[in-house]
Write an enzyme that holds these catalytic residues in place. Structure first.
Site, short mmCIF file in Angstrom:
data_model
loop_
_atom_site.label_atom_id
_atom_site.label_comp_id
_atom_site.label_asym_id
_atom_site.label_seq_id
_atom_site.Cartn_x
_atom_site.Cartn_y
_atom_site.Cartn_z
N TYR A 181 3.49 9.74 -0.69
CA TYR A 181 4.61 9.13 0.04
C TYR A 181 5.95 9.36 -0.68
O TYR A 181 7.01 9.20 -0.06
CB TYR A 181 4.41 7.63 0.22
CG TYR A 181 3.19 7.22 1.00
CD1 TYR A 181 2.43 8.14 1.72
CD2 TYR A 181 2.78 5.89 1.02
CE1 TYR A 181 1.30 7.74 2.42
CE2 TYR A 181 1.66 5.49 1.73
CZ TYR A 181 0.92 6.41 2.42
OH TYR A 181 -0.19 6.01 3.11
N LYS A 238 -2.68 5.97 -4.23
CA LYS A 238 -3.72 6.94 -3.89
C LYS A 238 -3.47 8.27 -4.59
O LYS A 238 -2.32 8.66 -4.79
CB LYS A 238 -3.75 7.18 -2.37
CG LYS A 238 -3.73 5.90 -1.52
CD LYS A 238 -3.66 6.21 -0.04
CE LYS A 238 -3.43 4.96 0.78
NZ LYS A 238 -2.02 4.52 0.76
N ARG A 259 10.82 -7.62 12.47
CA ARG A 259 9.46 -7.17 12.79
C ARG A 259 8.52 -7.42 11.62
O ARG A 259 7.35 -7.77 11.82
CB ARG A 259 9.51 -5.67 13.12
CG ARG A 259 8.27 -5.10 13.76
CD ARG A 259 8.07 -5.47 15.20
NE ARG A 259 9.26 -5.41 16.02
CZ ARG A 259 9.82 -4.28 16.48
NH1 ARG A 259 9.33 -3.11 16.15
NH2 ARG A 259 10.87 -4.34 17.26
N LEU A 310 -1.53 -0.65 14.40
CA LEU A 310 -0.88 -0.86 15.70
C LEU A 310 -0.84 0.43 16.53
O LEU A 310 -0.10 0.53 17.50
CB LEU A 310 0.54 -1.39 15.50
CG LEU A 310 0.64 -2.72 14.73
CD1 LEU A 310 2.10 -3.09 14.49
CD2 LEU A 310 -0.09 -3.83 15.47
N HIS A 319 -7.21 9.66 -1.36
CA HIS A 319 -6.46 9.63 -0.10
C HIS A 319 -7.22 10.31 1.04
O HIS A 319 -7.24 9.80 2.17
CB HIS A 319 -5.09 10.30 -0.31
CG HIS A 319 -4.04 9.81 0.62
ND1 HIS A 319 -2.70 9.78 0.29
CD2 HIS A 319 -4.09 9.32 1.89
CE1 HIS A 319 -2.00 9.29 1.30
NE2 HIS A 319 -2.82 9.03 2.28
N LYS A 340 3.24 -1.33 9.12
CA LYS A 340 4.46 -0.86 8.47
C LYS A 340 5.64 -1.06 9.40
O LYS A 340 5.56 -0.79 10.60
CB LYS A 340 4.30 0.62 8.11
CG LYS A 340 5.48 1.21 7.35
CD LYS A 340 6.37 2.06 8.23
CE LYS A 340 7.61 2.51 7.46
NZ LYS A 340 8.51 3.35 8.26
N SER A 341 6.74 -1.57 8.88
CA SER A 341 7.99 -1.66 9.61
C SER A 341 9.11 -1.70 8.59
O SER A 341 8.94 -2.22 7.48
CB SER A 341 8.03 -2.92 10.48
OG SER A 341 9.30 -3.02 11.11
N ILE A 348 -2.67 -3.04 7.36
CA ILE A 348 -1.41 -2.79 6.63
C ILE A 348 -0.36 -2.26 7.59
O ILE A 348 0.02 -1.08 7.53
CB ILE A 348 -1.63 -1.83 5.44
CG1 ILE A 348 -2.47 -0.60 5.84
CG2 ILE A 348 -2.29 -2.56 4.28
CD1 ILE A 348 -2.51 0.49 4.79
N ASP A 382 0.84 -1.20 0.00
CA ASP A 382 0.00 0.00 0.00
C ASP A 382 0.87 1.24 0.00
O ASP A 382 1.54 1.55 0.98
CB ASP A 382 -0.90 -0.01 1.25
CG ASP A 382 -1.76 1.23 1.34
OD1 ASP A 382 -2.86 1.23 0.76
OD2 ASP A 382 -1.32 2.22 1.98
N ASN A 441 5.18 -9.69 12.20
CA ASN A 441 3.82 -9.20 11.96
C ASN A 441 3.02 -10.12 11.04
O ASN A 441 1.79 -10.02 11.00
CB ASN A 441 3.86 -7.79 11.38
CG ASN A 441 4.29 -6.74 12.38
OD1 ASN A 441 4.33 -6.99 13.58
ND2 ASN A 441 4.63 -5.56 11.90
#
Length: 275
Positions: free
Chosen positions: A50, A75, A236, A190, A108, A230-231, A228, A45, A240
């Site tokens: 971004y 997006k 990690r 999270l 978005h 993110k790391s 979704i 995603d 996840n």
């Protein structure tokens, strides 16, 4: 973990556990997303805002995975609302990604003060008709925004990607999604890491021999939500994904339900953001 999928209202399927790439740079993206592919993620995603679509495209190309096995979402940003402008924005995203279509294209933010999100949505309908976007949806839309789009166009978004985590559970919005046939997708699933030290979450994690992150992601999946996380940390990223093999019981769910806070929003308010 093998992928679980959720079926969208257009008949397409989306992996239920995906990988978010907010704050990854174009330079970081190929290696980090490569780690995500190795861990088994297939939903990536991203977003024009971004600034990493080119890096995501390089990661997809380098993965060696068949295109039909990778689900890419991006997006349109707030400054590109409007019918013609959205069509151009999508073409620019596809060019950066190096793809001829995305699997999901999203608005978005609604930016209601501009009053253009219905025209923007009409452009997404066109992109779906043209095959440049397999499925279309929105992010951060309230019930009012969703109703206006549906009433004006007769087309219901497949997805609404919203801030959703145990401290901000958005019950009324999720109920509307269920009634309307819209899949709920969680960003900040999270709670941007803030939940991982919560005593209730830690107690549930200890009970099941899992990590706090795994408990929270299990909660999302049990709700039927697409999540979704993110790391940028490979360990990690793998952790996840490892959310099968255990379930939350009624006591666990009640403890998590008690964490809900109407003031628990971490991100912007969709009614005012982007004005």
């Amino acid at each position: 973990m093998s992928d679980a999928f959720v079926t969208l209202n257009d008949g397409k399927r989306i992996p239920q556990l995906g990988f978010g790439v907010w704050r990854l740079t174009d330079e970081e993206a190929p290696a980090v997303v490569g780690s995500a592919f190795e861990a088994g993620y297939r939903l990536i995603d991203t977003a024009a805002m971004y600034g990493n679509e080119a890096g995501i495209g390089r990661a997809v190309a380098a993965s060696g995975l068949p295109r039909e096995e990778v689900f890419v979402a991006t997006k349109v940003w707030n400054d590109r609302h409007g019918y013609d402008e959205t069509l151009r924005a999508c073409e620019e995203s596809l060019s950066r990604l190096g793809l001829d279509h995305v699997d999901l294209y999203l608005v978005h933010w609604p930016v209601p003060q501009r009053g253009a999100y219905v025209d923007t949505w009409r452009a997404l309908m066109r992109l779906r008709e043209d095959g440049r976007a397999r499925s279309i949806g929105v992010c951060n839309f309230t019930v009012e925004h969703l109703k206006r789009v549906i009433d004006a166009t007769g087309s219901t978004p497949s997805v609404n990607q919203i801030e959703l985590h145990p401290r901000f559970q958005q019950g009324a919005l999720r109920r509307f999604h269920e009634e309307a046939g819209i899949v709920t997708e969680a960003w900040a699933p999270l709670g941007r890491g803030g939940l991982l030290d919560d005593p209730a979450i830690r107690a549930i994690a200890d009970k099941h021999g899992r990590t706090p992150a795994q408990v929270v992601l299990r909660w999302h999946l049990d709700l039927g939500t697409v999540a979704i996380p993110k790391s940028a940390n490979p360990a990690r990223i793998r952790e996840n994904r490892e959310v099968s093999g255990f379930g939350l019981d009624a006591e666990d769910r009640a403890r998590i339900a008690a964490l809900d806070d109407p003031a628990g929003r971490l991100g912007p308010d969709p009614e005012t953001f982007g004005s």
